[in-house]
Design a protein around this motif. Structure first.
Motif, PDB file in Angstrom:
ATOM      1  N   ASP A 152     -59.393   5.655 -64.246  1.00  0.00           N
ATOM      2  CA  ASP A 152     -60.672   6.196 -64.821  1.00  0.00           C
ATOM      3  C   ASP A 152     -60.687   5.919 -66.251  1.00  0.00           C
ATOM      4  OD1 ASP A 152     -62.628   7.673 -65.481  1.00  0.00           O
ATOM      5  OD2 ASP A 152     -62.460   9.321 -64.037  1.00  0.00           O
ATOM      6  N   PRO A 153     -60.978   4.970 -66.851  1.00  0.00           N
ATOM      7  CA  PRO A 153     -60.905   4.754 -68.241  1.00  0.00           C
ATOM      8  C   PRO A 153     -61.656   5.634 -69.131  1.00  0.00           C
ATOM      9  CG  PRO A 153     -61.627   2.478 -67.191  1.00  0.00           C
ATOM     10  CD  PRO A 153     -61.602   3.684 -66.086  1.00  0.00           C
ATOM     11  N   LEU A 154     -62.651   6.180 -68.838  1.00  0.00           N
ATOM     12  CA  LEU A 154     -63.522   7.148 -69.511  1.00  0.00           C
ATOM     13  C   LEU A 154     -62.714   8.347 -69.708  1.00  0.00           C
ATOM     14  CD1 LEU A 154     -67.301   7.181 -68.454  1.00  0.00           C
ATOM     15  CD2 LEU A 154     -66.328   6.576 -70.768  1.00  0.00           C
ATOM     16  N   ARG A 155     -62.052   8.866 -68.549  1.00  0.00           N
ATOM     17  CA  ARG A 155     -61.320  10.011 -68.552  1.00  0.00           C
ATOM     18  C   ARG A 155     -60.004   9.788 -69.402  1.00  0.00           C
ATOM     19  NH1 ARG A 155     -61.295  14.644 -65.739  1.00  0.00           N
ATOM     20  NH2 ARG A 155     -59.236  16.105 -65.681  1.00  0.00           N
ATOM     21  N   THR A 156     -59.492   8.835 -69.280  1.00  0.00           N
ATOM     22  CA  THR A 156     -58.251   8.332 -70.314  1.00  0.00           C
ATOM     23  C   THR A 156     -58.721   8.491 -71.652  1.00  0.00           C
ATOM     24  OG1 THR A 156     -57.435   6.890 -68.904  1.00  0.00           O
ATOM     25  CG2 THR A 156     -56.802   6.458 -71.013  1.00  0.00           C
ATOM     26  N   LEU A 157     -60.111   7.952 -71.985  1.00  0.00           N
ATOM     27  CA  LEU A 157     -60.382   8.462 -73.606  1.00  0.00           C
ATOM     28  C   LEU A 157     -60.395   9.619 -73.779  1.00  0.00           C
ATOM     29  CD1 LEU A 157     -62.680   5.143 -73.889  1.00  0.00           C
ATOM     30  CD2 LEU A 157     -60.516   5.014 -74.675  1.00  0.00           C
ATOM     31  N   GLU A 158     -61.120  10.524 -72.794  1.00  0.00           N
ATOM     32  CA  GLU A 158     -61.148  12.010 -73.073  1.00  0.00           C
ATOM     33  C   GLU A 158     -59.990  12.692 -73.198  1.00  0.00           C
ATOM     34  OE1 GLU A 158     -64.993  12.153 -70.184  1.00  0.00           O
ATOM     35  OE2 GLU A 158     -63.570  12.888 -69.384  1.00  0.00           O
ATOM     36  N   GLU A 159     -59.030  12.251 -72.396  1.00  0.00           N
ATOM     37  CA  GLU A 159     -57.639  12.958 -72.686  1.00  0.00           C
ATOM     38  C   GLU A 159     -57.010  12.423 -73.982  1.00  0.00           C
ATOM     39  OE1 GLU A 159     -55.735  11.379 -69.227  1.00  0.00           O
ATOM     40  OE2 GLU A 159     -56.421  12.882 -67.707  1.00  0.00           O
ATOM     41  N   ARG A 160     -57.180  11.299 -74.373  1.00  0.00           N
ATOM     42  CA  ARG A 160     -56.645  11.056 -75.677  1.00  0.00           C
ATOM     43  C   ARG A 160     -57.276  11.872 -76.950  1.00  0.00           C
ATOM     44  NH1 ARG A 160     -56.814   4.498 -74.861  1.00  0.00           N
ATOM     45  NH2 ARG A 160     -55.157   4.150 -73.379  1.00  0.00           N
ATOM     46  N   ALA A 161     -58.437  11.940 -76.673  1.00  0.00           N
ATOM     47  CA  ALA A 161     -59.276  12.511 -77.757  1.00  0.00           C
ATOM     48  C   ALA A 161     -58.952  14.125 -77.829  1.00  0.00           C
ATOM     49  CB  ALA A 161     -60.802  12.449 -77.339  1.00  0.00           C
ATOM     50  N   LEU A 162     -58.912  14.643 -76.559  1.00  0.00           N
ATOM     51  CA  LEU A 162     -58.485  16.047 -76.695  1.00  0.00           C
ATOM     52  C   LEU A 162     -57.155  16.337 -77.038  1.00  0.00           C
ATOM     53  CD1 LEU A 162     -60.144  17.018 -73.301  1.00  0.00           C
ATOM     54  CD2 LEU A 162     -60.847  17.982 -75.389  1.00  0.00           C
TER      55      LEU A 162
END
Length: 331
Positions: free
Chosen positions: A274-284
């Protein structure tokens, strides 16, 4: 509950704050008592009736908004009751409904807000932050780089300035007017340049010479000038056109790289199931550790129309966030 609804496409004044029935979560869903709702430039385009990510205009009436943070106050069938009372943030995807006191989404979209991050900061990172994390994948800056960030006082620009500075690069931020350039300086840029002032490109070149990275979410004349400042081998990373796109008259890069990172390219680079979730987790995570501090421009939920006008007229700095008039959650 109260929500902001759009009954007819058109100007910001068409956004109406009104009372609507409370939504109820269905199977696999939760309901969030919203403490902060993100406003995106895309929201203004959808409000005007232009096609959205799904390719068609929204169905009316609609409650705009796709980024929310708050407290889970109800769960649907199949959802663990342990979610009740949790502080969460979620991007709603293609489903609107964020400009409201209550919003419903799938439990699989939730992130628990880290203890050091509040609702406003979390909602600023779930969409804007994930985009910033996606953008930097294509030109990871480091010592020796000179990074140019147009729209450096905006939500994404603020994060890109901080990220590049953390990586040891020299950072030049562009913004319109003295108030915004002052904010860019306070945000950590080595040089803040007012692109509305005559001769701004010469001032930049005299300070930094040729730049090696341009993070371009603006397009138009500013982007064309910025691309002309790139050194051979420089990286031009395009992630939006808030002004207008680079056209056929734009300078061509010499031994450089120009890449449009919106959409599939960003997801392929992020990887994972889930690439979008990966980016969200990195941002948070970046925000929770204090490495990235989002700038926010707050409006009450009832003033969503004013928020849209300000965003369209470039009268905002940082991420625009709507706040319902509700008691704050205890963190």
């Amino acid at each position: 509950m109260h929500a902001v609804r759009l009954h007819a496409f058109g100007p910001a004044e068409n956004l109406v704050h009104e009372e609507v029935p409370d939504p109820r979560p269905g199977p696999g869903q939760v309901r969030i008592a919203v403490r902060a709702a993100g406003v995106h430039l895309l929201d203004t385009a959808l409000r005007a009736g232009r096609p959205g990510p799904a390719g068609t205009p929204a169905e009316l009436p609609t409650v705009p908004g796709r980024e929310v943070a708050g407290v889970v106050d109800a769960v649907g069938e199949g959802v663990d009751d342990a979610w009740l009372g949790r502080d969460v943030v979620a991007h709603l995807g293609f489903v609107p409904g964020g400009y409201a006191e209550l919003a419903v989404t799938g439990v699989d979209r939730l992130h628990v807000i880290p203890p050091r991050l509040d609702h406003v900061g979390a909602v600023a990172m779930i969409g804007t932050g994930r985009t910033a994390m996606g953008v930097v994948q294509f030109a990871e800056p480091g010592p020796g780089d000179v990074v140019l960030v147009p729209a450096a006082a905006g939500g994404i620009g603020t994060l890109l300035v901080q990220y590049a500075r953390n990586a040891g690069a020299t950072v030049v931020g562009l913004a319109g007017g003295p108030a915004k350039t002052a904010q860019v300086t306070a945000n950590g840029a080595d040089l803040a340049v007012d692109y509305t002032a005559p001769g701004w490109a010469g001032r930049l070149a005299a300070y930094a010479g040729r730049v090696t990275v341009v993070f371009d979410g603006v397009g138009g004349d500013v982007a064309r000038t910025a691309v002309g400042l790139l050194a051979p081998g420089g990286r031009h990373v395009v992630f939006g056109w808030s002004s207008q796109g680079l056209d056929s008259d734009a300078p061509h890069l010499v031994d450089g790289v120009s890449v449009n990172v919106l959409g599939p390219a960003m997801l392929r680079r992020a990887g994972g199931p889930d690439p979008l979730r990966t980016l969200e987790e990195r941002a948070l995570a970046e925000a929770a550790e204090g490495r990235l501090v989002p700038a926010v421009h707050r409006f009450p939920l009832a003033e969503a129309a004013a928020a849209h006008r300000a965003l369209e007229n470039r009268g905002t700095t940082g991420k625009v966030v709507l706040e319902p008039r509700r008691p704050p959650a205890t963190r």
